[in-house]
Design a protein around this motif. Structure first.
Motif, short mmCIF file in Angstrom:
data_model
loop_
_atom_site.label_atom_id
_atom_site.label_comp_id
_atom_site.label_asym_id
_atom_site.label_seq_id
_atom_site.Cartn_x
_atom_site.Cartn_y
_atom_site.Cartn_z
N LYS A 8 0.82 -1.21 0.00
CA LYS A 8 0.00 0.00 0.00
C LYS A 8 0.86 1.26 0.00
CE LYS A 8 -4.05 -2.01 2.28
NZ LYS A 8 -4.93 -2.00 3.49
N LEU A 9 1.91 1.27 0.81
CA LEU A 9 2.80 2.43 0.85
C LEU A 9 3.49 2.67 -0.49
CD1 LEU A 9 4.46 2.01 4.37
CD2 LEU A 9 2.96 3.88 3.64
N LEU A 10 3.95 1.59 -1.09
CA LEU A 10 4.63 1.68 -2.37
C LEU A 10 3.72 2.28 -3.43
CD1 LEU A 10 7.26 0.95 -3.88
CD2 LEU A 10 6.27 -1.29 -4.33
N ALA A 11 2.46 1.87 -3.40
CA ALA A 11 1.50 2.37 -4.38
C ALA A 11 1.08 3.81 -4.10
CB ALA A 11 0.27 1.46 -4.40
N SER A 12 0.84 4.12 -2.82
CA SER A 12 0.30 5.44 -2.48
C SER A 12 1.37 6.52 -2.40
CB SER A 12 -0.44 5.36 -1.14
OG SER A 12 0.42 4.98 -0.08
N LYS A 13 2.61 6.15 -2.11
CA LYS A 13 3.68 7.15 -1.98
C LYS A 13 4.60 7.22 -3.20
CE LYS A 13 2.41 8.16 2.22
NZ LYS A 13 1.70 9.43 2.50
N ASP A 14 4.78 6.09 -3.88
CA ASP A 14 5.70 6.06 -5.03
C ASP A 14 4.99 5.86 -6.37
OD1 ASP A 14 7.99 6.49 -3.58
OD2 ASP A 14 8.49 4.38 -3.35
N GLY A 15 3.70 5.49 -6.32
CA GLY A 15 2.98 5.24 -7.57
C GLY A 15 3.36 3.95 -8.25
N VAL A 16 3.95 3.02 -7.50
CA VAL A 16 4.38 1.74 -8.06
C VAL A 16 3.45 0.65 -7.53
CG1 VAL A 16 6.22 0.01 -8.12
CG2 VAL A 16 6.78 2.43 -8.26
N GLY A 17 2.77 -0.04 -8.44
CA GLY A 17 1.86 -1.11 -8.06
C GLY A 17 2.53 -2.46 -8.11
N SER A 18 2.66 -3.10 -6.95
CA SER A 18 3.38 -4.37 -6.85
C SER A 18 2.46 -5.48 -6.35
CB SER A 18 4.55 -4.23 -5.88
OG SER A 18 5.11 -5.49 -5.54
N GLU A 19 2.66 -6.69 -6.84
CA GLU A 19 2.01 -7.83 -6.22
C GLU A 19 2.66 -8.05 -4.85
OE1 GLU A 19 2.61 -11.81 -7.62
OE2 GLU A 19 4.41 -11.28 -8.73
N PRO A 20 2.02 -8.81 -3.94
CA PRO A 20 2.58 -8.97 -2.59
C PRO A 20 4.03 -9.47 -2.56
CG PRO A 20 0.32 -9.70 -2.61
CD PRO A 20 0.66 -9.40 -4.04
N ALA A 21 4.35 -10.46 -3.39
CA ALA A 21 5.72 -11.00 -3.36
C ALA A 21 6.74 -9.93 -3.70
CB ALA A 21 5.84 -12.17 -4.34
N LEU A 49 -1.31 -6.08 -10.78
CA LEU A 49 -2.43 -6.73 -11.46
C LEU A 49 -2.25 -8.25 -11.57
CD1 LEU A 49 -3.19 -4.16 -14.31
CD2 LEU A 49 -4.36 -4.47 -12.12
N LYS A 50 -1.08 -8.74 -11.18
CA LYS A 50 -0.86 -10.19 -11.14
C LYS A 50 -1.76 -10.85 -10.10
CE LYS A 50 2.75 -11.01 -13.89
NZ LYS A 50 2.81 -12.14 -14.82
N ASP A 51 -1.99 -10.14 -9.00
CA ASP A 51 -2.73 -10.73 -7.87
C ASP A 51 -3.70 -9.69 -7.32
OD1 ASP A 51 -3.54 -12.37 -5.85
OD2 ASP A 51 -1.57 -12.61 -4.92
N PRO A 52 -4.72 -9.33 -8.10
CA PRO A 52 -5.61 -8.23 -7.71
C PRO A 52 -6.52 -8.54 -6.52
CG PRO A 52 -6.44 -9.31 -9.68
CD PRO A 52 -5.09 -9.91 -9.40
N ASP A 53 -6.75 -9.81 -6.24
CA ASP A 53 -7.72 -10.17 -5.21
C ASP A 53 -7.29 -9.80 -3.80
OD1 ASP A 53 -9.35 -11.16 -7.18
OD2 ASP A 53 -8.70 -13.24 -6.95
N VAL A 54 -5.99 -9.54 -3.60
CA VAL A 54 -5.53 -9.20 -2.25
C VAL A 54 -5.78 -7.75 -1.91
CG1 VAL A 54 -3.72 -10.96 -2.34
CG2 VAL A 54 -3.16 -8.60 -2.94
N VAL A 55 -6.12 -6.94 -2.92
CA VAL A 55 -6.31 -5.50 -2.70
C VAL A 55 -7.75 -5.21 -2.30
CG1 VAL A 55 -6.17 -3.21 -3.73
CG2 VAL A 55 -4.51 -4.97 -4.38
N GLU A 56 -7.89 -4.55 -1.16
CA GLU A 56 -9.21 -4.15 -0.69
C GLU A 56 -9.63 -2.85 -1.38
OE1 GLU A 56 -11.45 -2.88 3.49
OE2 GLU A 56 -9.45 -3.79 3.52
N ILE A 57 -10.81 -2.83 -1.96
CA ILE A 57 -11.29 -1.66 -2.70
C ILE A 57 -12.40 -0.98 -1.91
CG2 ILE A 57 -12.37 -0.85 -4.83
CD1 ILE A 57 -11.08 -3.26 -6.24
N ASN A 58 -12.18 0.29 -1.59
CA ASN A 58 -13.18 1.08 -0.89
C ASN A 58 -13.68 2.19 -1.81
OD1 ASN A 58 -12.99 -0.25 1.70
ND2 ASN A 58 -10.98 0.72 1.91
#
Length: 331
Positions: free
Chosen positions: A267-280, A306-315
């Motif tokens: 979440k931090l990587l995506a929200s602060k750096d704009g980089v979307g990573s799978e959990p691994a 987008l490799k593992d989208p199901d782990v992301v909670e969408i609000n």
């Protein structure tokens, strides 16, 4: 990747434009850089090795290739086999592969084979039976690792030689491949001081990190690994000797992070750096945040979100009219 042909066993080959992925200066640490391998054609670092591995398969006259996979290898093998005109078989652990990766493999026309058990069982089937009928492209194939070492060359071109390189460890081939790349740079006189390699594993799937912490020379194999990071959910990594040698030679170490730390880092990587990573992939960033290493640190993010989208909670907030939308925007 093929721009490094002088450092590879072949001068050219099958390609989808892999390599030259972004090296992003992170906002999460003063000297932290993110090597975003999710920008490769199929969304993971596997494309580097697969470009070379599939080329070797085709040059050797193979008509079929086979892999065991937790998902990223399947997607990459399927895409590069399709590009090369080869039949691809992927052996997958039923119920333990993220849907995004399954869709990729299916879309590229691979023959999907599901087995009961985890990745280690799938790999056992490939090694015991698959290799008799098709060219294997798992990371015990040395040509795969030759392609993956090019990540080190790219880091050097943009940044020089960092103090630490943090790599998520599953089947344990990538960390040794990257170390090999840096060693070759050292042999050419380009890296005066080689980086320390840090291998990170999830707490519930940490055969190498556990062994390292206990001072053992062989892995603490796990029959039933557990982690939200499915790409590194491997209890018996086949490349463990290479990985342990790479960490030892580089004077680095292995460490673990919890699933909670992985998801927080994602979440931090995506929200602060704009980089979307799978959990691994986010495991390396979780380790960087936890360790707070001094010097220049490169965290290798191995796969796209987008490799593992199901782990992301969408609000999502619902508005019933324009007035409610304006009210929301004014907050």
């Amino acid at each position: 990747m093929w721009r490094y042909a002088s450092m590879l066993p072949l001068k050219n080959g099958v390609s989808l434009g892999e390599g030259m992925t972004p090296l992003v200066k992170s906002n999460l640490g003063e000297n932290l850089y993110i090597k975003f391998e999710g920008a490769n054609p199929t969304g993971s670092f596997k494309d580097r090795g697969m470009a070379l591995g599939v080329t070797i398969a085709k040059e050797s006259g193979a008509s079929k290739v086979v892999v065991a996979s937790t998902g990223n290898t399947a997607a990459s093998a399927a895409a590069y086999a399709a590009r090369a005109g080869l039949k691809c078989y992927v052996v997958l652990p039923r119920g333990n592969v993220a849907r995004g990766k399954l869709i990729q493999a299916a879309l590229h026309g691979a023959e999907l084979v599901m087995v009961s058990g985890l990745f280690d069982k799938a790999l056992e089937y490939v090694v015991t039976y698959g290799t008799k009928y098709a060219y294997p492209l798992n990371s015990f194939n040395p040509w795969r690792l030759e392609g993956q070492k090019t990540l080190a060359f790219e880091i050097y071109e943009e940044l020089g030689c960092p103090d630490y390189v943090i790599v998520p460890v599953g089947n344990a081939g990538n960390i040794s491949a990257i170390w090999k790349g840096f060693k070759e740079l050292g042999e050419l006189g380009l890296c005066k001081k080689l980086p320390k390699m840090v291998g990170v594993q999830a707490e519930g799937a940490a055969p190498l990190a556990t062994a390292w912490q206990k001072g053992l020379k062989t892995p603490f194999f796990i029959d039933e690994p557990e982690t939200v990071a499915t790409a590194i959910k491997i209890g018996k990594p086949i490349n463990w000797p290479k990985a342990m040698a790479a960490v030892r030679e580089s004077e680095g170490f292995f460490t673990t992070v919890s699933d909670g730390e992985i998801l927080k880092a994602q979440k931090l990587l995506a929200s602060k750096d704009g980089v979307g990573s799978e959990p691994a992939g986010a495991a390396s960033v979780a380790a960087a945040l936890k360790l707070k290493l001094s010097g220049t640190v490169v965290a290798v993010v191995t796969g796209h979100a987008l490799k593992d989208p199901d782990v992301v909670e969408i609000n999502a907030k619902e508005v019933r009219n324009a007035e409610e939308l304006v009210e929301l925007l004014e907050r």
